[in-house]
Design a protein around this motif. Sequence first.
Motif, PDB file in Angstrom:
ATOM      1  N   GLY A  73       0.792  -1.237   0.000  1.00 19.40           N
ATOM      2  CA  GLY A  73       0.000   0.000   0.000  1.00 19.40           C
ATOM      3  C   GLY A  73       0.817   1.277   0.000  1.00 19.40           C
ATOM      4  N   CYS A  74       2.024   1.249  -0.572  1.00 18.05           N
ATOM      5  CA  CYS A  74       2.886   2.445  -0.503  1.00 18.05           C
ATOM      6  C   CYS A  74       2.333   3.601  -1.337  1.00 18.05           C
ATOM      7  CB  CYS A  74       4.313   2.113  -0.929  1.00 18.05           C
ATOM      8  SG  CYS A  74       4.542   1.911  -2.718  1.00 18.05           S
ATOM      9  N   GLY A  75       1.580   3.268  -2.387  1.00 14.04           N
ATOM     10  CA  GLY A  75       0.901   4.314  -3.149  1.00 14.04           C
ATOM     11  C   GLY A  75       1.710   4.943  -4.261  1.00 14.04           C
ATOM     12  N   LEU A  76       2.925   4.476  -4.505  1.00 15.56           N
ATOM     13  CA  LEU A  76       3.734   5.071  -5.571  1.00 15.56           C
ATOM     14  C   LEU A  76       3.042   4.897  -6.924  1.00 15.56           C
ATOM     15  CD1 LEU A  76       6.449   6.539  -5.986  1.00 15.56           C
ATOM     16  CD2 LEU A  76       7.448   4.337  -6.597  1.00 15.56           C
ATOM     17  N   CYS A  77       2.412   3.734  -7.122  1.00 16.09           N
ATOM     18  CA  CYS A  77       1.748   3.479  -8.404  1.00 16.09           C
ATOM     19  C   CYS A  77       0.563   4.421  -8.618  1.00 16.09           C
ATOM     20  CB  CYS A  77       1.320   2.016  -8.510  1.00 16.09           C
ATOM     21  SG  CYS A  77       0.279   1.444  -7.148  1.00 16.09           S
ATOM     22  N   VAL A  78      -0.057   4.837  -7.514  1.00 13.93           N
ATOM     23  CA  VAL A  78      -1.186   5.764  -7.627  1.00 13.93           C
ATOM     24  C   VAL A  78      -0.725   7.045  -8.319  1.00 13.93           C
ATOM     25  CG1 VAL A  78      -2.885   7.113  -6.336  1.00 13.93           C
ATOM     26  CG2 VAL A  78      -2.277   4.807  -5.562  1.00 13.93           C
ATOM     27  N   SER A  79       0.507   7.485  -7.979  1.00 12.87           N
ATOM     28  CA  SER A  79       0.959   8.762  -8.548  1.00 12.87           C
ATOM     29  C   SER A  79       1.437   8.646  -9.992  1.00 12.87           C
ATOM     30  CB  SER A  79       2.020   9.424  -7.657  1.00 12.87           C
ATOM     31  OG  SER A  79       2.887   8.496  -7.113  1.00 12.87           O
ATOM     32  N   VAL A  80       1.631   7.450 -10.521  1.00 10.60           N
ATOM     33  CA  VAL A  80       2.026   7.361 -11.932  1.00 10.60           C
ATOM     34  C   VAL A  80       0.861   6.944 -12.835  1.00 10.60           C
ATOM     35  CG1 VAL A  80       4.432   6.864 -11.359  1.00 10.60           C
ATOM     36  CG2 VAL A  80       2.882   4.963 -11.862  1.00 10.60           C
ATOM     37  N   CYS A  81      -0.270   6.554 -12.235  1.00 16.17           N
ATOM     38  CA  CYS A  81      -1.407   6.105 -13.050  1.00 16.17           C
ATOM     39  C   CYS A  81      -2.113   7.326 -13.654  1.00 16.17           C
ATOM     40  CB  CYS A  81      -2.387   5.313 -12.198  1.00 16.17           C
ATOM     41  SG  CYS A  81      -3.868   4.826 -13.127  1.00 16.17           S
ATOM     42  N   PRO A  82      -2.197   7.402 -15.001  1.00 17.75           N
ATOM     43  CA  PRO A  82      -2.769   8.603 -15.626  1.00 17.75           C
ATOM     44  C   PRO A  82      -4.299   8.675 -15.507  1.00 17.75           C
ATOM     45  CG  PRO A  82      -2.163   7.012 -17.312  1.00 17.75           C
ATOM     46  CD  PRO A  82      -1.711   6.440 -16.007  1.00 17.75           C
ATOM     47  N   THR A  83      -4.951   7.554 -15.194  1.00 19.39           N
ATOM     48  CA  THR A  83      -6.421   7.571 -15.190  1.00 19.39           C
ATOM     49  C   THR A  83      -7.015   7.460 -13.798  1.00 19.39           C
ATOM     50  OG1 THR A  83      -6.530   5.176 -15.493  1.00 19.39           O
ATOM     51  CG2 THR A  83      -6.526   6.525 -17.486  1.00 19.39           C
ATOM     52  N   GLY A  84      -6.155   7.380 -12.784  1.00 14.88           N
ATOM     53  CA  GLY A  84      -6.667   7.279 -11.411  1.00 14.88           C
ATOM     54  C   GLY A  84      -7.367   5.957 -11.143  1.00 14.88           C
ATOM     55  N   ALA A  85      -6.875   4.900 -11.764  1.00 12.20           N
ATOM     56  CA  ALA A  85      -7.538   3.592 -11.625  1.00 12.20           C
ATOM     57  C   ALA A  85      -7.162   2.861 -10.339  1.00 12.20           C
ATOM     58  CB  ALA A  85      -7.197   2.712 -12.828  1.00 12.20           C
ATOM     59  N   ILE A  86      -6.129   3.343  -9.670  1.00 11.99           N
ATOM     60  CA  ILE A  86      -5.639   2.603  -8.506  1.00 11.99           C
ATOM     61  C   ILE A  86      -6.142   3.238  -7.215  1.00 11.99           C
ATOM     62  CG2 ILE A  86      -3.602   1.638  -7.370  1.00 11.99           C
ATOM     63  CD1 ILE A  86      -2.094   1.990 -10.021  1.00 11.99           C
ATOM     64  N   GLY A  87      -6.714   2.421  -6.387  1.00 12.49           N
ATOM     65  CA  GLY A  87      -7.228   2.932  -5.117  1.00 12.49           C
ATOM     66  C   GLY A  87      -7.358   1.826  -4.103  1.00 12.49           C
ATOM     67  N   ASN A  88      -8.096   2.091  -3.056  1.00  4.38           N
ATOM     68  CA  ASN A  88      -8.268   1.083  -2.011  1.00  4.38           C
ATOM     69  C   ASN A  88      -9.297   0.034  -2.421  1.00  4.38           C
ATOM     70  OD1 ASN A  88      -6.516   2.555  -0.421  1.00  4.38           O
ATOM     71  ND2 ASN A  88      -8.186   3.844   0.338  1.00  4.38           N
ATOM     72  N   GLY A  89      -9.335  -1.046  -1.686  1.00  2.05           N
ATOM     73  CA  GLY A  89     -10.392  -2.036  -1.868  1.00  2.05           C
ATOM     74  C   GLY A  89      -9.947  -3.236  -2.668  1.00  2.05           C
ATOM     75  N   GLU A  90     -10.917  -4.101  -2.944  1.00  2.00           N
ATOM     76  CA  GLU A  90     -10.622  -5.358  -3.618  1.00  2.00           C
ATOM     77  C   GLU A  90     -10.439  -5.131  -5.124  1.00  2.00           C
ATOM     78  OE1 GLU A  90     -10.335  -8.451  -2.048  1.00  2.00           O
ATOM     79  OE2 GLU A  90     -10.368  -7.187  -0.264  1.00  2.00           O
ATOM     80  N   ASN A  91      -9.687  -6.040  -5.746  1.00  3.78           N
ATOM     81  CA  ASN A  91      -9.567  -6.016  -7.201  1.00  3.78           C
ATOM     82  C   ASN A  91     -10.932  -6.201  -7.829  1.00  3.78           C
ATOM     83  OD1 ASN A  91      -6.837  -5.667  -7.976  1.00  3.78           O
ATOM     84  ND2 ASN A  91      -6.390  -7.672  -7.118  1.00  3.78           N
ATOM     85  N   THR A  92     -11.185  -5.483  -8.886  1.00  2.00           N
ATOM     86  CA  THR A  92     -12.468  -5.676  -9.568  1.00  2.00           C
ATOM     87  C   THR A  92     -12.233  -6.303 -10.925  1.00  2.00           C
ATOM     88  OG1 THR A  92     -12.286  -3.440 -10.387  1.00  2.00           O
ATOM     89  CG2 THR A  92     -13.652  -3.768  -8.441  1.00  2.00           C
TER      90      THR A  92
END
Lengths: 578, 189
Positions: free
Chosen positions: A559-578
């Motif tokens: 849950g470090c969140g580094l990937c959140v800052s490189v994702c251009p569409t904001g697809a990464i967040g908390n919760g289960e995989n969909t």
Amino acid sequence: MQELYLGNEAVARGAWEAGCRVVAAYPGTPSTEITENIAKYDDIYSEWSPNEKVALEVGIGASFAGARTMVCMKHVGLNVAADPLFTASYTGVNGGLVIIVADDPGMHSSQNEQDSRYYAKSAHIPMLEPSSSQEAKDFVKLAFDLSERYDTPVLVRLTTRVSHSRGIVELEERQQVDLKDYVKDVKKYVMMPGMARLRHKVLEQRESTLAADCNSLEINQEIMNGTKIGVITSGLVYQYTLQALPDASVLKLGMVYPLPIEKIKSFAAKVEKLYVLEELEPLIEKELKSNGIDCEGKSLFTVQGEYSANMIKKAILGEDAGEIAAESDLPVRPPIMCPGCPHRGAYYIMKKLKLVVNGDIGCYTLGALAPLSAMDTCVCMGASIGMNHGMEKARGTESSGKSVAIIGDSTFMHSGVTGLINVVYNSGNSTVIIVDNRTTGMTGHQNNPTNGKNIKGASAPEIDFEKLCEAIGVGFIKTIDPFDLKGFETGLKEALNFQGASVIISKRECALLDKKKWMPALSIDKDVCIGCGSCLKLGCPALVKDGKKVKIDGTLCVGCGLCVSVCPTGAIGNGENT
Amino acid sequence: MNTLSILIVGVGGQGTLLSSRILGKYAQLSGYDVKVSEVHGMAQRGGSVITYVRMGDKIASPIIEEGEAEYMLAFEKLEALRYIQLMKKSGKIIVNGQKIDPMPVITGTADYPNGIIDRLKNKIETFVFDAMSEAKEAGNIKAVNTVMIGKLANIMAGSKDIWLEAVRACVPPKTVDVNILAFERGYKL
């Protein structure tokens, strides 16, 4: 009492039982656990020194002061400590001085596979080599005795397989060894030409006495079986020999320098065919041949990597082993930066800016591997800064502003700081990134002069990187969190544009240091993910392909969140995989 | 006892060292000579790791070579396949069905092999189960080690009491209960 000890643990126990009072070391695989275990004994003073040279100097001082002392390092560490080593051979000791050096044939975790036995030969220091945990303990105790009896430092050589194998060890009590008196003796302890010339003669005499005496040393052990095949070997290769050639006679050398030539001659005369089995360099083989003893070694084997019982069986008996064929074409699994690793942010930006990156030794060396692939060079501890300066001086403006040195906190203290002084002093234009993850990571989290804790975990003075760099005269200094990608990129660009020496301190704690800080695993919204692969460029093992899109392996993500800052569409967040 | 060789394979960081410690303790408590060879350093950072455990009347080499292993505990299935040449044909593999993509698979330069379990089963007797679910059921997902050891204990036979004593001696004191539960789940699989 018996315990199942790592070779390294057994070395520590041996030193404790021998009445050792002072231990100094710098961590390095495969030697690290020796000193980690020493730190558990309260009747030994122990320390992590900033590098192996300092550790050995501490050891020499403690020995002169009358204490039984041990210094521990890996093979390349002995290069760093070589300067005091060669002269300690001249001075000799007061309290016993034992130097442990752990070689890494096969380079499990090293940048070369040099053979430390050559140091014994060229510095004229006796060297012992154990083949099991029990011997590791016994030989260390013997090394202290020999050190005091012959007035010399004694080297004990380990290899990865001895250091990192567990075996049953019989424990004994600690010997009570008092501090010896310290008596001023400039002819012995002040090595300037007039005195050193005299000591050189003493050294020569000591070495010839040892070369004669080692013929009757019990640890040079003749085990007679059949007379068809005779083997001379030492260390763990002895164990492979027992397994591969149970009918052979063996001369097992517990002391690998100097060699017991008379004993070897007598053994050679008893067997029809003599083999020398030694990993890495043909040191014993060459010594035998120069003494006119007929033997075979490297013509059948290799100087590369490790030996094995099957390799010996094949080379000497022509027998193949194995019942199931190996699977070919499996994807390799190289080591990688951990999920949550702070170095990932720094490398992501360095790659984005297409910099030439002079690397150094530590976990961050893994930035050389795909997909980050953001490292150009790596040679030895501390080399990044000197090499970056050298590149700039060789190529001028073509290089400055487009290259960086990257070096860890502990490595900077080890031998990077001198490189930085050089950049400032010689008007260099280098940018240095000190990746400060608050620990010595790759070797398993040892404290160092920059994280405010000593070897026992007690609070210690903490060197302030910013103030240190300022004192050296660095003109641009900035501390940045490498997970602040925007801030890091801006800061790094400023540093690169700065005329003169510049330092970025990339400060964020190692992900493994405090697992309590780990956050719940993140997840990717498949409807929002466009499968662009931006996040995969981070080289995080928790981000895996799922058809054309990406998913997060919840068992690996911290849950470090580094990937959140490189994702251009904001697809990464908390919760289960969909 | 003749030398018994057990491989433990997995991915660095999966905690395979605990299994080797339990096996070492089991051998010691059973009165055997034992050697355990571990991987420290760089490979522990997500690389392929292998640990060797050898027990018997007298052990020389700590390393298990081609065609020598009776048992393999595999914490990841690709790693089981990677070291299959070290097994005896008559050996047995206990594999946790977990899949961890190596970096070349993540970056797209290689594919994760298909049908690994079938490839294993074609060569050697193989037991597959989801050790992570079993560990979760026991109360702690990290107890994968003791689930695997439980299954091995069942196959190797020997005294269950000694196995339990070895587990108790090696796991962190606070986690003894959950690890014993995990061991029992593995034992019954």
